[in-house]
Structure formats: structure tokens, C-alpha cells
Design an enzyme around this catalytic site. Structure first.
Site, PDB file in Angstrom:
ATOM      1  N   GLN A   9       0.829  -1.207   0.000  1.00 52.74           N
ATOM      2  CA  GLN A   9       0.000   0.000   0.000  1.00 52.74           C
ATOM      3  C   GLN A   9       0.866   1.260   0.000  1.00 52.74           C
ATOM      4  OE1 GLN A   9      -3.284  -0.796   2.494  1.00 52.74           O
ATOM      5  NE2 GLN A   9      -4.153   1.232   2.389  1.00 52.74           N
ATOM      6  N   SER A  88       4.169  -6.494   2.760  1.00 53.02           N
ATOM      7  CA  SER A  88       2.819  -6.451   3.330  1.00 53.02           C
ATOM      8  C   SER A  88       1.797  -6.993   2.330  1.00 53.02           C
ATOM      9  CB  SER A  88       2.496  -5.021   3.784  1.00 53.02           C
ATOM     10  OG  SER A  88       1.290  -4.974   4.503  1.00 53.02           O
ATOM     11  N   LEU A  89       0.911  -6.136   1.809  1.00 56.20           N
ATOM     12  CA  LEU A  89      -0.049  -6.553   0.781  1.00 56.20           C
ATOM     13  C   LEU A  89       0.654  -7.267  -0.382  1.00 56.20           C
ATOM     14  CD1 LEU A  89      -2.619  -6.239  -1.146  1.00 56.20           C
ATOM     15  CD2 LEU A  89      -1.672  -4.004  -1.691  1.00 56.20           C
ATOM     16  N   ARG A 113      -9.129  -8.805   2.789  1.00 58.22           N
ATOM     17  CA  ARG A 113      -8.109  -8.195   3.650  1.00 58.22           C
ATOM     18  C   ARG A 113      -8.358  -6.689   3.781  1.00 58.22           C
ATOM     19  NH1 ARG A 113      -2.824  -5.805   3.183  1.00 58.22           N
ATOM     20  NH2 ARG A 113      -1.231  -6.828   4.467  1.00 58.22           N
ATOM     21  N   HIS A 195      -0.168  -3.937  10.999  1.00 59.65           N
ATOM     22  CA  HIS A 195       0.915  -4.761  11.547  1.00 59.65           C
ATOM     23  C   HIS A 195       1.162  -4.483  13.030  1.00 59.65           C
ATOM     24  CE1 HIS A 195       1.634  -6.379   7.601  1.00 59.65           C
ATOM     25  NE2 HIS A 195       1.597  -5.157   7.129  1.00 59.65           N
ATOM     26  N   GLN A 244       0.202 -12.422   9.507  1.00 59.41           N
ATOM     27  CA  GLN A 244       0.920 -11.274   8.937  1.00 59.41           C
ATOM     28  C   GLN A 244       0.350  -9.924   9.378  1.00 59.41           C
ATOM     29  OE1 GLN A 244       0.121  -9.383   5.444  1.00 59.41           O
ATOM     30  NE2 GLN A 244       2.030  -9.806   4.386  1.00 59.41           N
TER      31      GLN A 244
END
Length: 294
Positions: A9, A88-89, A113, A195, A244
Site C-alpha cells: 500500500q 505487506s499486501l 483483507r 501490523h 501477517q
């Protein structure tokens, strides 16, 4: 060895993916399939929408995923990863690119998500901040001393660590870290504390969707955010992906592990050049570039 890395992102930009759509019938096919799966025309927003529309979490995450995955698809035989990782993503993009997830399942998980994270953000005020110019251990120790929830969230490159948590705790941590010599400690324009433990409701929701999804054997190892090590077992990949959202993104450590395991050429697949910039701060000895489709 050739390593492909996928952004997360923040890499979005207006008009993203339009060149792919115009140049490749295969890309058109995938974009139209995505519109159908998502139930709205994400291509309209990606190609013609405003920066504000693109910033909506339900749009941003699928848009970046689509740009990355469709670019990998149209590269065809030129796309031969020997190792992959995603920030991440971007880990979900990496898992489609190395055959663990189908395009359809990957997109459904990304959409789930995004919506789950959006919901978690609305439960309590939370935020993230970038801390520049301090050793990781000083940032970690400081977070542990602050009242409230604040944790190290993204290990982006040496000297750049993002912290995440409750607004008041993150603000207090920024004050203390500045006193301890941080070059900068600034709040980021994000919707919530990604996170961190604040994402627990989203983690639970996404874990159920991941559990119900088929994970296949990958064509090459994925270096996952949670472990910062090569993983090839589908069950282990699944388990790591489930945690995650509440665990830190060990990006610096993942890249260092890939280099230690023989990665020499790193190619960023997707919008922007964020990861290429981080790569140069992690290790200047390797080749870094962005994937291109002509």
C-alpha cells in the site's frame, strides 16, 4: 539468482495499469475478470479516478495487487522468478506470481483483507509513524517502555522503521524517539495501525478466509514478512500469512536473507519504485530495476 519483489500500500498512482490494458489483450481479460469478481469497476478508478478515490482501502489494495499480478502475467516467458517476496499486501501478489494462489483466489483474499482492515481501523483511533535515523533496538526498547499499544511494524531499511499502534502511544513514542536522536519521527497519513495488535479483528476475519482457500506448491521460495526466510511448504505459507496482519513486516531482514541465499538481481513488479529505493539502502551491491512491458 533472479528475485522478484512486489510493493504494498502506498505505491498507487492515478492512471495505474492503463498502459497494460491498452497494450495487452491478456491484461484486458484479467482486468475485466477483476471487475466481475469485485462487483464494481475498479478499472474506472485505476485508470481515471482521483488520488482521493484511489486512497480508499477497498480500492487501493486490489488496485496495487492487480497492477503487480497482471504485469507479471503479461511478461509471459520473461517472468521466471527464482525467489519472490512482497511488502505487506505485496506478499499476496508474490503468492499468485509463484503459483501458490490462483489469480481469482488471490484477488478475493486481497479484497477481504482490505475490508477487514478498514473495519478494524474504525474500532479505535490508531496510526503509524516513520522513525528515521535510529538503530532498530532503540526503537523497539522505546516502544516497550511506552504506556499503551505501540510496536515496531515495518523494518523497511536500515535507519527506517515504522511504528504502529494507538494514536496517543504512537505520538508519545515519537516525542521520546526524537529526544533519543531520531532524525525524524513523523505520523503517516494512514487509516490505522497496520501490523500491530490493533489489527487482531482483521486478522481473525482474514484467517478464516485463508483457511478456506487452496494453497498450492510454489514454483520458487517466498520470503515471507513474518519469518524473513525462504518458505516452500504450502501449509507453512498459509500459517505465516494468517498472522501477517498483526506481526511486523521484516523487509530489511527478508532482502538480506534473499541476498545471502544467492539473490543478485532484484526486479520490482508493480506500480512505483518504492522497493527499488529501499533496496539501494539495504544493499547497493545487487542489481535493482523495475519490470517493464513493452
Amino acid at each position: 539468482m533472479k528475485a522478484y519483489i512486489f510493493p504494498g500500500q502506498g505505491a498507487q498512482f492515478t492512471g495505474m495499469g492503463l498502459d497494460l490494458y491498452e497494450k495487452s489483450p491478456l491484461a484486458q481479460e484479467y482486468f475485466e475478470k477483476a471487475n466481475s469478481i469485485l462487483g464494481f469497476s475498479i478499472t474506472d478508478i485505476m485508470f481515471e479516478g482521483t488520488a482521493e478515490q484511489l486512497k480508499e482501502t477497498k480500492v487501493t489494495q486490489p488496485a496495487i495487487f492487480l497492477h503487480s499480478v497482471i504485469l507479471a502475467k503479461v511478461l509471459g516467458d520473461d517472468f521466471k522468478p527464482e525467489m519472490v517476496a512482497g511488502h505487506s499486501l505485496g506478499e499476496l501478489s508474490a503468492l499468485v506470481a509463484n503459483g501458490v494462489l490462483s489469480f481469482e483466489d488471490g484477488l478475493k483474499l486481497v479484497s477481504k483483507r482490505a475490508l477487514a482492515m478498514q473495519k478494524a481501523c474504525e474500532i479505535a483511533p490508531s496510526t503509524m509513524a516513520a522513525v528515521l535515523g535510529l538503530e532498530d533496538n532503540i526503537v523497539e526498547e522505546t516502544c516497550a517502555e511506552i504506556d499503551g499499544v505501540v510496536v515496531a511494524a515495518n523494518y523497511n531499511c536500515p535507519g527506517q522503521l515504522v511504528i504502529s499502534g494507538e494514536v496517543s502511544a504512537v505520538e508519545k513514542a515519537c516525542e521520546v524517539l526524537t529526544e533519543k536522536g531520531a532524525r525524524r519521527a513523523l505520523l503517516l497519513p494512514v487509516g490505522g495501525a497496520f501490523h500491530s495488535p490493533m489489527m487482531e479483528p482483521a486478522r481473525e476475519e482474514l484467517a478464516a478466509a485463508i483457511e478456506a482457500t487452496v494453497f498450492s506448491k510454489p514454483t520458487c521460495a517466498v520470503y515471507q514478512n513474518v519469518t524473513a526466510s525462504a518458505v516452500t511448504d504450502p501449509d507453512e505459507i498459509k500459517k505465516n500469512l494468517m498472522i501477517q496482519l498483526t506481526a511486523p513486516v521484516k523487509w530489511t531482514q527478508s532482502i538480506q536473507a534473499m541476498i545471502a541465499d544467492g539473490g543478485t538481481e532484484f526486479i520490482e513488479v508493480g506500480p512505483g519504485k518504492v522497493l527499488q529505493g529501499l533496496m539501494r539502502k539495504i544493499d547497493r551491491s545487487v542489481t535493482v530495476s523495475g519490470a517493464n512491458f513493452e
